[in-house]
Scaffold this motif. Structure first.
Motif, PDB file in Angstrom:
ATOM      1  N   PRO A 144      80.545   5.146   9.528  1.00 27.82           N
ATOM      2  CA  PRO A 144      79.938   6.092   8.585  1.00 27.82           C
ATOM      3  C   PRO A 144      78.441   5.854   8.451  1.00 27.82           C
ATOM      4  O   PRO A 144      77.916   4.836   8.914  1.00 27.82           O
ATOM      5  CB  PRO A 144      80.661   5.771   7.271  1.00 27.82           C
ATOM      6  CG  PRO A 144      80.974   4.311   7.377  1.00 27.82           C
ATOM      7  CD  PRO A 144      81.284   4.069   8.831  1.00 27.82           C
ATOM      8  N   ALA A 145      77.755   6.785   7.794  1.00 28.88           N
ATOM      9  CA  ALA A 145      76.294   6.734   7.713  1.00 28.88           C
ATOM     10  C   ALA A 145      75.785   5.450   7.079  1.00 28.88           C
ATOM     11  O   ALA A 145      74.767   4.903   7.508  1.00 28.88           O
ATOM     12  CB  ALA A 145      75.781   7.953   6.930  1.00 28.88           C
ATOM     13  N   ASN A 146      76.485   4.920   6.073  1.00 28.75           N
ATOM     14  CA  ASN A 146      75.985   3.732   5.379  1.00 28.75           C
ATOM     15  C   ASN A 146      76.158   2.449   6.188  1.00 28.75           C
ATOM     16  O   ASN A 146      75.652   1.397   5.805  1.00 28.75           O
ATOM     17  CB  ASN A 146      76.660   3.585   4.010  1.00 28.75           C
ATOM     18  CG  ASN A 146      78.149   3.306   4.136  1.00 28.75           C
ATOM     19  OD1 ASN A 146      78.804   3.737   5.076  1.00 28.75           O
ATOM     20  ND2 ASN A 146      78.687   2.576   3.170  1.00 28.75           N
ATOM     21  N   GLU A 147      76.860   2.515   7.314  1.00 32.24           N
ATOM     22  CA  GLU A 147      76.994   1.364   8.209  1.00 32.24           C
ATOM     23  C   GLU A 147      76.447   1.650   9.606  1.00 32.24           C
ATOM     24  O   GLU A 147      76.368   0.753  10.445  1.00 32.24           O
ATOM     25  CB  GLU A 147      78.470   0.962   8.353  1.00 32.24           C
ATOM     26  CG  GLU A 147      79.120   0.437   7.097  1.00 32.24           C
ATOM     27  CD  GLU A 147      80.587   0.088   7.321  1.00 32.24           C
ATOM     28  OE1 GLU A 147      81.121  -0.705   6.521  1.00 32.24           O
ATOM     29  OE2 GLU A 147      81.193   0.586   8.296  1.00 32.24           O
ATOM     30  N   LEU A 148      76.069   2.892   9.840  1.00 32.72           N
ATOM     31  CA  LEU A 148      75.743   3.318  11.202  1.00 32.72           C
ATOM     32  C   LEU A 148      74.501   2.625  11.754  1.00 32.72           C
ATOM     33  O   LEU A 148      74.479   2.211  12.918  1.00 32.72           O
ATOM     34  CB  LEU A 148      75.562   4.837  11.251  1.00 32.72           C
ATOM     35  CG  LEU A 148      75.373   5.452  12.636  1.00 32.72           C
ATOM     36  CD1 LEU A 148      76.525   5.075  13.566  1.00 32.72           C
ATOM     37  CD2 LEU A 148      75.263   6.971  12.531  1.00 32.72           C
ATOM     38  N   GLY A 149      73.459   2.494  10.936  1.00 34.93           N
ATOM     39  CA  GLY A 149      72.254   1.827  11.418  1.00 34.93           C
ATOM     40  C   GLY A 149      72.539   0.399  11.844  1.00 34.93           C
ATOM     41  O   GLY A 149      72.082  -0.065  12.894  1.00 34.93           O
ATOM     42  N   THR A 150      73.329  -0.303  11.040  1.00 28.47           N
ATOM     43  CA  THR A 150      73.688  -1.688  11.366  1.00 28.47           C
ATOM     44  C   THR A 150      74.530  -1.750  12.632  1.00 28.47           C
ATOM     45  O   THR A 150      74.303  -2.589  13.512  1.00 28.47           O
ATOM     46  CB  THR A 150      74.451  -2.327  10.199  1.00 28.47           C
ATOM     47  OG1 THR A 150      73.695  -2.168   8.995  1.00 28.47           O
ATOM     48  CG2 THR A 150      74.702  -3.803  10.452  1.00 28.47           C
ATOM     49  N   ALA A 151      75.524  -0.849  12.742  1.00 24.96           N
ATOM     50  CA  ALA A 151      76.391  -0.839  13.923  1.00 24.96           C
ATOM     51  C   ALA A 151      75.602  -0.515  15.189  1.00 24.96           C
ATOM     52  O   ALA A 151      75.768  -1.173  16.224  1.00 24.96           O
ATOM     53  CB  ALA A 151      77.526   0.173  13.731  1.00 24.96           C
ATOM     54  N   GLU A 152      74.722   0.494  15.099  1.00 30.03           N
ATOM     55  CA  GLU A 152      73.901   0.843  16.263  1.00 30.03           C
ATOM     56  C   GLU A 152      72.962  -0.314  16.612  1.00 30.03           C
ATOM     57  O   GLU A 152      72.700  -0.580  17.794  1.00 30.03           O
ATOM     58  CB  GLU A 152      73.070   2.103  15.970  1.00 30.03           C
ATOM     59  CG  GLU A 152      73.875   3.369  15.677  1.00 30.03           C
ATOM     60  CD  GLU A 152      74.461   4.026  16.921  1.00 30.03           C
ATOM     61  OE1 GLU A 152      74.543   3.374  17.969  1.00 30.03           O
ATOM     62  OE2 GLU A 152      74.844   5.209  16.820  1.00 30.03           O
ATOM     63  N   GLY A 153      72.464  -1.004  15.584  1.00 32.40           N
ATOM     64  CA  GLY A 153      71.575  -2.132  15.828  1.00 32.40           C
ATOM     65  C   GLY A 153      72.282  -3.286  16.513  1.00 32.40           C
ATOM     66  O   GLY A 153      71.738  -3.904  17.436  1.00 32.40           O
ATOM     67  N   ILE A 154      73.503  -3.586  16.069  1.00 29.40           N
ATOM     68  CA  ILE A 154      74.271  -4.644  16.721  1.00 29.40           C
ATOM     69  C   ILE A 154      74.587  -4.255  18.157  1.00 29.40           C
ATOM     70  O   ILE A 154      74.436  -5.055  19.086  1.00 29.40           O
ATOM     71  CB  ILE A 154      75.569  -4.922  15.928  1.00 29.40           C
ATOM     72  CG1 ILE A 154      75.228  -5.553  14.572  1.00 29.40           C
ATOM     73  CG2 ILE A 154      76.510  -5.830  16.734  1.00 29.40           C
ATOM     74  CD1 ILE A 154      76.418  -5.670  13.648  1.00 29.40           C
ATOM     75  N   TYR A 155      75.032  -3.013  18.338  1.00 32.26           N
ATOM     76  CA  TYR A 155      75.327  -2.533  19.691  1.00 32.26           C
ATOM     77  C   TYR A 155      74.104  -2.662  20.600  1.00 32.26           C
ATOM     78  O   TYR A 155      74.181  -3.234  21.690  1.00 32.26           O
ATOM     79  CB  TYR A 155      75.789  -1.070  19.635  1.00 32.26           C
ATOM     80  CG  TYR A 155      75.718  -0.376  20.972  1.00 32.26           C
ATOM     81  CD1 TYR A 155      76.665  -0.634  21.957  1.00 32.26           C
ATOM     82  CD2 TYR A 155      74.682   0.520  21.268  1.00 32.26           C
ATOM     83  CE1 TYR A 155      76.588  -0.019  23.206  1.00 32.26           C
ATOM     84  CE2 TYR A 155      74.601   1.141  22.508  1.00 32.26           C
ATOM     85  CZ  TYR A 155      75.562   0.867  23.466  1.00 32.26           C
ATOM     86  OH  TYR A 155      75.480   1.465  24.700  1.00 32.26           O
ATOM     87  N   GLY A 156      72.974  -2.143  20.125  1.00 35.79           N
ATOM     88  CA  GLY A 156      71.771  -2.164  20.944  1.00 35.79           C
ATOM     89  C   GLY A 156      71.201  -3.560  21.117  1.00 35.79           C
ATOM     90  O   GLY A 156      70.803  -3.953  22.213  1.00 35.79           O
TER      91      GLY A 156
END
Length: 503
Positions: A144-156
Motif C-alpha cells: 500500500p501507499a504508506n509502505e510503498l516507498g520503503t518497499a521500493e527502496g528496499i527492492y532497489g
C-alpha cells in the motif's frame, strides 16, 4: 462514474512490511530484490576487471572506456520496452525471461577473443539492466501507499548492491579460477559464473512469484502500443522528453565513430543517425495516432494524470541513477589510478559507493513515506550536489580514508534520492507504473551515457563537477512537482472503477 472499494493489494495479505519474514508480500519483496541483485551483479561484472580485460585483449584506454558506455546504451530503449511489456504481461513472466536470456551475452562476453565480440556482448548485456523496471511494478501491486516507498527502496537498494557485490566478490573468484584452471584470465571464469547463477535463479523466480496477491486485480492500460497521455499539452511534453533518449544513442554512435574509438566507420555511424531520426519520427506519428483523441475530446477524469510529474522525475533520475551507473563503472579505475592500488583493493574501496544502497535507498523511500515525497527529494538532491562537488576535489594527496568517507557521503544522497524518486512513480497512475518506471529508468541510462561520454573527454575532477551541476538543475525542477495526495482511480475489467489511496 461508478466506484467500488479499492482492490487494495494488501487486502488478502494484511501483514505489515517485515524484512525478517518470508511469507506473503514480504516473500515477494525478497524474491524481487534478489532478482534485481542478480541482474545488477551480471550487468556490472566487468567493472572490477577493466584493467585485466584491457591487458588480456591489448585494448587501448579509449576502448576500455567505450565498454563502459556500451554497457548502459541498450538499457535506454530496453527499459521503455520492458515497462510496456510488464504492464501488459505481468512481472513474473517478463522478469523470468530477462534472468534466463541474460546469461547468453554474459557468456559470450566472458570468452570473447576480440574487441568486436567483447563490445557487442557488453552492448547486449545492457538489456539485463532493464530488469529493475519490472520489480517497481511488482512492488506497487503488493504494497500500500504508506509502505510503498520503503518497499521500493528496499527492492532497489538491496538489488542495486549487486554491483558492489560484483566488485567485492568477483576479483576473488577470478583468483581462485586462475589457480584452478591456470593462466592469467580468471576474469573470464568469474564473469561466466555470474551469468550461470542468474539463469538458475530465473527458475526459482518463475515458480515462487505471483503478479498480485490472491484476489487482487492486475490493472492494465486501456490501450497498448504507446504511452497514453491525457491532454494535448502532455502529448507535446512527452515527445520533448523522448528526444533525449534518441540523442543519447546518437552520442554513443559518435563515440564509436572515427572521431572516437573507430569501432564503426563514418558511413555506418551516418546510417545510425538517419535510423534514429526515422525512429523518432515514427514514434511521434505512432504516439499521435494512439493519443489523437486528446486533441478533440476531453479525457474522463478517471483516466487523467499529469505527465509533468513523470518529466520531473525523469530529470531527477538522470542525475541520481545516471550518476550512480557512471560512477560504479569508473570508480574502481579511479581509485586504482589515483592512489596506485591493486585491482582487488581498488574494487573493495569502490564497492563502498554501491554498498550504501543497503541502507540509503530504503532510507530515501522511508523518508518519503514518513515526511512527504517532495520535501524529501529537495533535501536529498541538494545533498547529492554537495557530495559530487566534494568528490571533484579528491586527488592523490588526500588520505584514502577521507576519500572513502566522501564517497560514502555522496552515495547516500544519490541512492536515497533514487529511492525517493520511485516512491512517487507508482502513485501517479497504477496501470501505467511499468511504463513510467521504464521511461524514468531509461533517463537514468541517458544520464550514464552522457556522464561517461563526458568522462572520456575530461578529467575525473571535471566529471564529478558536471554531475553536481545537473543535480542543481534537478533541484530547481523539483519546485514544480506536486505532492501525491488523495486517490488515483483505475478502471476494473468489468467497467467499474476502483479507488487506490496514495496519501
Amino acid at each position: 462514474m461508478s466506484s467500488s472499494p479499492s482492490p487494495s493489494p494488501t487486502a488478502p495479505n494484511k501483514n505489515k512490511l517485515n524484512i525478517f519474514s518470508f511469507s506473503g508480500k514480504n516473500k515477494i519483496l525478497h524474491l524481487g530484490w534478489m532478482a534485481f541483485f542478480f541482474t545488477f551483479f551480471v550487468w556490472f561484472n566487468h567493472a572490477p576487471f577493466l584493467s585485466a580485460i584491457g591487458e588480456s585483449l591489448n585494448l587501448t584506454k579509449d576502448q576500455v572506456k567505450t565498454l563502459l558506455i556500451l554497457n548502459v546504451a541498450l538499457t535506454i530503449p530496453a527499459r521503455v520496452i520492458i515497462g510496456m511489456l510488464t504492464d501488459r504481461f505481468g512481472p513474473r513472466l517478463v522478469y523470468t525471461a530477462i534472468l534466463a536470456t541474460g546469461a547468453i551475452p554474459c557468456l559470450t562476453f566472458a570468452f570473447a577473443q576480440d574487441y568486436n565480440t567483447l563490445a557487442l556482448s557488453r552492448f547486449l548485456l545492457g538489456f539485463v539492466g532493464a530488469g529493475f523496471v519490472v520489480g517497481i511494478r511488482l512492488m506497487s501491486d503488493w504494497f500500500p501507499a504508506n509502505e510503498l516507498g520503503t518497499a521500493e527502496g528496499i527492492y532497489g537498494g538491496w538489488g542495486n548492491f549487486g554491483s558492489a557485490a560484483a566488485a567485492l566478490l568477483l576479483p576473488t573468484v577470478s583468483i581462485a579460477a586462475a589457480a584452478i584452471f591456470g593462466g592469467e584470465e580468471g576474469w573470464r571464469y568469474a564473469t561466466a559464473t555470474s551469468g550461470v547463477v542468474m539463469m538458475l535463479y530465473s527458475v526459482i523466480f518463475y515458480k515462487m512469484v505471483r503478479d498480485t496477491p490472491k484476489g487482487a486485480t492486475y490493472f492494465k492500460p486501456k490501450k497498448s502500443g504507446a504511452m497514453m497521455v491525457t491532454s494535448s499539452g502532455d502529448f507535446w511534453l512527452m515527445m520533448v522528453f523522448k528526444l533525449p533518449m534518441y540523442l543519447a544513442l546518437a552520442l554513443l554512435a559518435w563515440k564509436l565513430s572515427p572521431a572516437g574509438v573507430s569501432l564503426l566507420s563514418q558511413a555506418s555511424v551516418n546510417i545510425v543517425y538517419i535510423a534514429l531520426v526515422v525512429l523518432y519520427v515514427y514514434e511521434f506519428i505512432s504516439s499521435y495516432r494512439f493519443n489523437k483523441e486528446v486533441f478533440t475530446t476531453p479525457v474522463p477524469k478517471a483516466h487523467r494524470y499529469d505527465f509533468k510529474q513523470v518529466g520531473i522525475l525523469n530529470i531527477l533520475y538522470f542525475a541520481t541513477f545516471g550518476s550512480e551507473l557512471a560512477v560504479v563503472s569508473m570508480l574502481p579505475l579511479f581509485y586504482q589510478e589515483t592512489f596506485n592500488l591493486s585491482i582487488v583493493m581498488a574494487g573493495v574501496l569502490a564497492s563502498s559507493y554501491a554498498f550504501m544502497n543497503l541502507m540509503s535507498r530504503p532510507g530515501g523511500g522511508w523518508l518519503s513515506d514518513k515526511f512527504g515525497r517532495k520535501i524529501t527529494l529537495l533535501i536529498l538532491t541538494a545533498g547529492l550536489a554537495i557530495g559530487y562537488l566534494l568528490m571533484g576535489v579528491v586527488d592523490s594527496s588526500w588520505p584514502i580514508a577521507l576519500a572513502l568517507l566522501i564517497t560514502m557521503f555522496c552515495s547516500f544522497f544519490v541512492q536515497a534520492g533514487e529511492g525517493a524518486v520511485f516512491a512517487v512513480i507508482p502513485l501517479i497512475k497504477r496501470s501505467m507504473t511499468g511504463q513510467f518506471a521504464g521511461m524514468t529508468g531509461a533517463y537514468g541510462n541517458v544520464g550514464s551515457v552522457v556522464y561517461l561520454t563526458v568522462l572520456s573527454l575530461v578529467s575525473y575532477q571535471v566529471f564529478f563537477f558536471v554531475i553536481a551541476a545537473t543535480a542543481v538543475i534537478g533541484f530547481l525542477a523539483l519546485f514544480l512537482l506536486k505532492e501525491p495526495e488523495g486517490v488515483i482511480i483505475e478502471e476494473m475489467p468489468d467497467g467499474s472503477f476502483a479507488q487506490i489511496q496514495v496519501s
